[in-house]
Design a protein around this motif. Structure first.
Motif, PDB file in Angstrom:
ATOM      1  N   ALA A 189      40.147  21.162   2.228  1.00  0.00           N
ATOM      2  CA  ALA A 189      41.676  21.373   1.938  1.00  0.00           C
ATOM      3  C   ALA A 189      42.174  21.756   0.805  1.00  0.00           C
ATOM      4  O   ALA A 189      43.214  22.196   0.562  1.00  0.00           O
ATOM      5  CB  ALA A 189      42.345  20.088   2.484  1.00  0.00           C
ATOM      6  N   GLY A 190      41.507  21.757  -0.184  1.00  0.00           N
ATOM      7  CA  GLY A 190      41.690  22.395  -1.427  1.00  0.00           C
ATOM      8  C   GLY A 190      41.644  21.107  -2.642  1.00  0.00           C
ATOM      9  O   GLY A 190      42.110  21.335  -3.396  1.00  0.00           O
ATOM     10  N   LEU A 191      41.784  19.879  -2.046  1.00  0.00           N
ATOM     11  CA  LEU A 191      41.881  18.751  -2.965  1.00  0.00           C
ATOM     12  C   LEU A 191      40.574  18.493  -3.739  1.00  0.00           C
ATOM     13  O   LEU A 191      39.476  18.636  -3.479  1.00  0.00           O
ATOM     14  CB  LEU A 191      42.010  17.413  -2.110  1.00  0.00           C
ATOM     15  CG  LEU A 191      43.267  17.289  -1.433  1.00  0.00           C
ATOM     16  CD1 LEU A 191      43.181  16.088  -0.352  1.00  0.00           C
ATOM     17  CD2 LEU A 191      44.446  17.129  -2.350  1.00  0.00           C
ATOM     18  N   ARG A 192      40.707  18.443  -4.964  1.00  0.00           N
ATOM     19  CA  ARG A 192      39.832  17.915  -6.193  1.00  0.00           C
ATOM     20  C   ARG A 192      39.486  16.563  -6.261  1.00  0.00           C
ATOM     21  O   ARG A 192      40.486  15.737  -6.658  1.00  0.00           O
ATOM     22  CB  ARG A 192      40.249  18.734  -7.486  1.00  0.00           C
ATOM     23  CG  ARG A 192      40.258  20.159  -7.113  1.00  0.00           C
ATOM     24  CD  ARG A 192      40.556  20.751  -8.526  1.00  0.00           C
ATOM     25  NE  ARG A 192      40.694  22.609  -8.337  1.00  0.00           N
ATOM     26  CZ  ARG A 192      41.095  22.968  -9.197  1.00  0.00           C
ATOM     27  NH1 ARG A 192      41.342  22.799 -10.418  1.00  0.00           N
ATOM     28  NH2 ARG A 192      41.252  24.595  -8.956  1.00  0.00           N
ATOM     29  N   PRO A 193      38.448  16.161  -6.199  1.00  0.00           N
ATOM     30  CA  PRO A 193      38.068  14.521  -6.327  1.00  0.00           C
ATOM     31  C   PRO A 193      37.918  14.256  -7.768  1.00  0.00           C
ATOM     32  O   PRO A 193      37.825  15.123  -8.775  1.00  0.00           O
ATOM     33  CB  PRO A 193      36.782  14.537  -5.704  1.00  0.00           C
ATOM     34  CG  PRO A 193      36.015  15.721  -5.858  1.00  0.00           C
ATOM     35  CD  PRO A 193      37.187  16.899  -5.735  1.00  0.00           C
ATOM     36  N   GLY A 194      38.086  12.904  -8.175  1.00  0.00           N
ATOM     37  CA  GLY A 194      37.978  12.686  -9.494  1.00  0.00           C
ATOM     38  C   GLY A 194      36.470  12.425  -9.772  1.00  0.00           C
ATOM     39  O   GLY A 194      35.439  12.584  -8.953  1.00  0.00           O
ATOM     40  N   LYS A 195      36.077  12.329 -11.064  1.00  0.00           N
ATOM     41  CA  LYS A 195      34.536  12.562 -11.455  1.00  0.00           C
ATOM     42  C   LYS A 195      34.366  11.296 -12.414  1.00  0.00           C
ATOM     43  O   LYS A 195      33.147  11.331 -12.952  1.00  0.00           O
ATOM     44  CB  LYS A 195      34.521  13.843 -12.215  1.00  0.00           C
ATOM     45  CG  LYS A 195      34.813  14.983 -11.425  1.00  0.00           C
ATOM     46  CD  LYS A 195      34.475  16.491 -12.111  1.00  0.00           C
ATOM     47  CE  LYS A 195      34.831  17.603 -11.010  1.00  0.00           C
ATOM     48  NZ  LYS A 195      34.369  18.727 -11.347  1.00  0.00           N
ATOM     49  N   GLN A 196      35.196  10.572 -12.697  1.00  0.00           N
ATOM     50  CA  GLN A 196      35.001   9.583 -13.759  1.00  0.00           C
ATOM     51  C   GLN A 196      35.049   8.045 -12.824  1.00  0.00           C
ATOM     52  O   GLN A 196      36.280   7.696 -12.298  1.00  0.00           O
ATOM     53  CB  GLN A 196      35.987   9.215 -14.765  1.00  0.00           C
ATOM     54  CG  GLN A 196      35.569   8.075 -15.792  1.00  0.00           C
ATOM     55  CD  GLN A 196      36.521   8.262 -16.747  1.00  0.00           C
ATOM     56  OE1 GLN A 196      37.391   8.803 -17.009  1.00  0.00           O
ATOM     57  NE2 GLN A 196      36.468   7.154 -17.781  1.00  0.00           N
ATOM     58  N   ALA A 197      34.033   7.527 -12.552  1.00  0.00           N
ATOM     59  CA  ALA A 197      33.962   6.290 -11.721  1.00  0.00           C
ATOM     60  C   ALA A 197      34.230   5.010 -12.552  1.00  0.00           C
ATOM     61  O   ALA A 197      33.767   4.828 -13.742  1.00  0.00           O
ATOM     62  CB  ALA A 197      32.834   5.919 -11.047  1.00  0.00           C
ATOM     63  N   VAL A 198      35.202   4.309 -12.208  1.00  0.00           N
ATOM     64  CA  VAL A 198      35.463   2.864 -12.724  1.00  0.00           C
ATOM     65  C   VAL A 198      35.636   1.891 -11.800  1.00  0.00           C
ATOM     66  O   VAL A 198      35.889   1.970 -10.593  1.00  0.00           O
ATOM     67  CB  VAL A 198      37.121   3.000 -13.666  1.00  0.00           C
ATOM     68  CG1 VAL A 198      36.875   4.055 -14.903  1.00  0.00           C
ATOM     69  CG2 VAL A 198      37.846   3.437 -12.580  1.00  0.00           C
ATOM     70  N   THR A 199      35.285   0.567 -12.335  1.00  0.00           N
ATOM     71  CA  THR A 199      35.381  -0.483 -11.570  1.00  0.00           C
ATOM     72  C   THR A 199      36.219  -1.436 -11.869  1.00  0.00           C
ATOM     73  O   THR A 199      36.513  -1.886 -12.987  1.00  0.00           O
ATOM     74  CB  THR A 199      34.005  -1.061 -11.405  1.00  0.00           C
ATOM     75  OG1 THR A 199      32.757  -0.375 -11.103  1.00  0.00           O
ATOM     76  CG2 THR A 199      33.720  -2.314 -10.453  1.00  0.00           C
ATOM     77  N   VAL A 200      37.206  -2.138 -10.864  1.00  0.00           N
ATOM     78  CA  VAL A 200      38.354  -2.915 -11.128  1.00  0.00           C
ATOM     79  C   VAL A 200      38.256  -3.941  -9.999  1.00  0.00           C
ATOM     80  O   VAL A 200      38.202  -3.928  -9.013  1.00  0.00           O
ATOM     81  CB  VAL A 200      39.569  -2.092 -11.056  1.00  0.00           C
ATOM     82  CG1 VAL A 200      40.690  -3.147 -11.171  1.00  0.00           C
ATOM     83  CG2 VAL A 200      39.889  -1.067 -12.067  1.00  0.00           C
ATOM     84  N   SER A 201      37.894  -5.287 -10.663  1.00  0.00           N
ATOM     85  CA  SER A 201      37.863  -6.487  -9.697  1.00  0.00           C
ATOM     86  C   SER A 201      36.709  -5.969  -8.577  1.00  0.00           C
ATOM     87  O   SER A 201      36.827  -6.556  -7.441  1.00  0.00           O
ATOM     88  CB  SER A 201      39.190  -6.950  -8.823  1.00  0.00           C
ATOM     89  OG  SER A 201      40.208  -6.936 -10.082  1.00  0.00           O
ATOM     90  N   GLY A 202      35.725  -5.373  -8.883  1.00  0.00           N
ATOM     91  CA  GLY A 202      34.733  -5.213  -7.935  1.00  0.00           C
ATOM     92  C   GLY A 202      34.947  -4.009  -7.207  1.00  0.00           C
ATOM     93  O   GLY A 202      33.983  -3.737  -6.407  1.00  0.00           O
ATOM     94  N   GLU A 203      35.880  -3.384  -7.142  1.00  0.00           N
ATOM     95  CA  GLU A 203      36.106  -2.204  -6.313  1.00  0.00           C
ATOM     96  C   GLU A 203      35.885  -0.928  -7.184  1.00  0.00           C
ATOM     97  O   GLU A 203      36.484  -0.962  -8.448  1.00  0.00           O
ATOM     98  CB  GLU A 203      37.474  -1.998  -5.809  1.00  0.00           C
ATOM     99  CG  GLU A 203      37.629  -3.266  -4.888  1.00  0.00           C
ATOM    100  CD  GLU A 203      36.846  -2.873  -3.452  1.00  0.00           C
ATOM    101  OE1 GLU A 203      36.989  -1.658  -3.257  1.00  0.00           O
ATOM    102  OE2 GLU A 203      36.782  -3.755  -2.587  1.00  0.00           O
TER     103      GLU A 203
END
Length: 77
Positions: free
Chosen positions: A2-16
């Motif tokens: 579809a042309g959407l671009r994903p994020g490239k930096q993973a972060v964890t907040v409250s286990g998610e």
């Protein structure tokens, strides 16, 4: 596809874990979104082959993507 671009930096907040830095979907077919659940509900009420207009923020630019829904991938198991 579809042309959407994903994020490239993973972060964890409250286990998610979330990906930061990708496109942010803010509206579907002209309706402003206030939650991820709302986006999921809109998509769940559509069929493969249906078309949607997504308004997104990519960095500091607001863009509109016209997409056609495909089939949901099969769960891996």
């Amino acid at each position: 596809q579809a042309g959407l671009r994903p994020g490239k930096q993973a972060v964890t907040v409250s286990g998610e874990t979330y990906q930061l830095g990708g496109d942010l979907v803010v509206a579907v077919d002209g309706v402003q979104l206030v939650s991820l659940d709302q986006l999921r509900d809109v998509i769940a009420n559509k069929q493969p082959g249906d078309k949607l207009s997504l308004e997104i923020w990519r960095g500091d630019k607001r863009l509109t993507l016209d997409i056609k829904l495909g089939r949901q991938p099969s769960p891996r198991g």
